[in-house]
Scaffold this motif. Sequence first.
Motif, PDB file in Angstrom:
ATOM      1  N   ASP A 146       0.994  -1.371   0.172  1.00 37.42           N
ATOM      2  CA  ASP A 146      -0.328  -0.006   0.170  1.00 37.42           C
ATOM      3  C   ASP A 146       0.838   1.314   0.482  1.00 37.42           C
ATOM      4  O   ASP A 146       0.598   2.080  -0.888  1.00 37.42           O
ATOM      5  CB  ASP A 146      -0.547  -0.232   1.285  1.00 37.42           C
ATOM      6  CG  ASP A 146      -1.921  -1.426   1.349  1.00 37.42           C
ATOM      7  OD1 ASP A 146      -1.735  -1.996   0.525  1.00 37.42           O
ATOM      8  OD2 ASP A 146      -2.468  -1.451   2.541  1.00 37.42           O
ATOM      9  N   SER A 162      -7.914   7.195  -0.725  1.00 36.35           N
ATOM     10  CA  SER A 162      -7.366   6.112  -0.664  1.00 36.35           C
ATOM     11  C   SER A 162      -7.779   5.135   0.974  1.00 36.35           C
ATOM     12  O   SER A 162      -8.020   5.375   1.699  1.00 36.35           O
ATOM     13  CB  SER A 162      -6.386   6.253  -0.803  1.00 36.35           C
ATOM     14  OG  SER A 162      -5.237   7.085  -1.435  1.00 36.35           O
ATOM     15  N   LYS A 163      -7.470   3.790   0.229  1.00 34.40           N
ATOM     16  CA  LYS A 163      -7.666   2.505   1.708  1.00 34.40           C
ATOM     17  C   LYS A 163      -6.705   2.430   1.955  1.00 34.40           C
ATOM     18  O   LYS A 163      -6.057   1.421   1.063  1.00 34.40           O
ATOM     19  CB  LYS A 163      -9.273   1.859   1.285  1.00 34.40           C
ATOM     20  CG  LYS A 163      -9.623   0.843   2.373  1.00 34.40           C
ATOM     21  CD  LYS A 163     -10.260   0.591   2.340  1.00 34.40           C
ATOM     22  CE  LYS A 163     -10.081  -1.177   0.832  1.00 34.40           C
ATOM     23  NZ  LYS A 163     -11.564  -2.014   0.084  1.00 34.40           N
ATOM     24  N   ARG A 184      -3.392  -0.135   4.111  1.00 37.44           N
ATOM     25  CA  ARG A 184      -3.689  -0.892   5.312  1.00 37.44           C
ATOM     26  C   ARG A 184      -2.678  -0.633   6.698  1.00 37.44           C
ATOM     27  O   ARG A 184      -0.984  -0.314   6.096  1.00 37.44           O
ATOM     28  CB  ARG A 184      -3.440  -2.856   5.022  1.00 37.44           C
ATOM     29  CG  ARG A 184      -4.199  -2.872   4.226  1.00 37.44           C
ATOM     30  CD  ARG A 184      -3.709  -4.301   3.526  1.00 37.44           C
ATOM     31  NE  ARG A 184      -2.876  -3.918   2.594  1.00 37.44           N
ATOM     32  CZ  ARG A 184      -2.848  -4.914   1.395  1.00 37.44           C
ATOM     33  NH1 ARG A 184      -3.072  -6.078   2.111  1.00 37.44           N
ATOM     34  NH2 ARG A 184      -2.140  -4.875   0.982  1.00 37.44           N
ATOM     35  N   TRP A 240      -7.704  -0.812   8.928  1.00 32.82           N
ATOM     36  CA  TRP A 240      -8.467  -0.142   7.275  1.00 32.82           C
ATOM     37  C   TRP A 240      -8.402   1.082   7.936  1.00 32.82           C
ATOM     38  O   TRP A 240      -9.052   1.316   8.669  1.00 32.82           O
ATOM     39  CB  TRP A 240      -9.455  -0.712   7.008  1.00 32.82           C
ATOM     40  CG  TRP A 240      -8.855  -1.744   6.310  1.00 32.82           C
ATOM     41  CD1 TRP A 240      -9.801  -3.530   6.242  1.00 32.82           C
ATOM     42  CD2 TRP A 240      -8.301  -1.958   4.368  1.00 32.82           C
ATOM     43  NE1 TRP A 240      -9.374  -4.219   5.365  1.00 32.82           N
ATOM     44  CE2 TRP A 240      -8.318  -3.461   5.113  1.00 32.82           C
ATOM     45  CE3 TRP A 240      -8.052  -1.356   3.861  1.00 32.82           C
ATOM     46  CZ2 TRP A 240      -8.354  -4.126   3.421  1.00 32.82           C
ATOM     47  CZ3 TRP A 240      -7.184  -2.347   2.946  1.00 32.82           C
ATOM     48  CH2 TRP A 240      -7.581  -3.666   2.350  1.00 32.82           C
ATOM     49  N   SER A 255     -13.576  -2.727   5.517  1.00 33.70           N
ATOM     50  CA  SER A 255     -13.071  -3.000   4.321  1.00 33.70           C
ATOM     51  C   SER A 255     -14.106  -2.793   3.181  1.00 33.70           C
ATOM     52  O   SER A 255     -14.569  -4.446   2.655  1.00 33.70           O
ATOM     53  CB  SER A 255     -11.481  -4.222   3.823  1.00 33.70           C
ATOM     54  OG  SER A 255     -12.576  -5.361   4.274  1.00 33.70           O
ATOM     55  N   ASP A 264      -9.729   0.758  -4.183  1.00 29.17           N
ATOM     56  CA  ASP A 264      -7.859   1.048  -3.065  1.00 29.17           C
ATOM     57  C   ASP A 264      -7.851   2.655  -3.222  1.00 29.17           C
ATOM     58  O   ASP A 264      -7.571   2.926  -1.894  1.00 29.17           O
ATOM     59  CB  ASP A 264      -7.176  -0.175  -2.792  1.00 29.17           C
ATOM     60  CG  ASP A 264      -7.032  -1.241  -2.126  1.00 29.17           C
ATOM     61  OD1 ASP A 264      -6.641  -2.172  -2.831  1.00 29.17           O
ATOM     62  OD2 ASP A 264      -8.452  -1.643  -2.050  1.00 29.17           O
TER      63      ASP A 264
END
Length: 245
Positions: free
Chosen positions: A89, A119-120, A122, A132, A161, A166
Amino acid sequence: MEIREQLSDKLLDNVSKKCLLNIEIYKQRALVYSQMEGAISVLSDMQANKSYVYKSAAAAELGLSMGESPTEINTIWEEEMLKKMHPDDRLKKYIHELRFFKLLDAMEMEQRTAYSVVSKIRMKDKNEEYRWVKHRMFYIYSPYNSKLRLAFCLYNLSLSSSSAPDFMIINTIKGEVVVKDKLDYKNILSPRELEVLKFVGEGYASKEIADLLSISINTVSRHRQNILEKLKVKNSTQAFKDSFY
């Protein structure tokens, strides 16, 4: 990292005509966002190559240090946050921000304020488990020299999530998704091929990739050939560009 260096060169492109925006106004806004949203907000000043990090109680959930607010750091990169991100990520974040910069750089000044990145990501929490996190980023351009002056980022713990992409570039005025990520190749390439492709994109030679992954150079060559065939492109570098840009 080649992508991050390229992004830094773009973001820190200093010019002789300085921006006269009052940074204190934007620092106050970053503080308010942090307080109202329970977010971690980061205001990065491209002209001074500095960042100001405002931490809410959410920072403790992510295991981040709780010092003065703001914490002033002598770089535009919020390293404490970046180290918490999943490596995949983090790389996608750099690539997508470079794409965002290029998109806005090609626009007229008056159009740029309509766009942001969502954005997503981790990130490891206080228990060293991935959570998340929703990341939003806005660029603020100088009316004095038309150059990017400030980047404003918000990090919020995400409820779940979801199935949303993403990484997206959105037009916040029209409520439209302008660009979605192109990382669907994850369903095409094997985990090892994905690793090889990432290293290719970062500028590593086959021998270096072999050493990093503890495999033979012949195996790297085979993976690169498989990538070309699966993605139907002429070379591995093009495969990387087609996947991320």
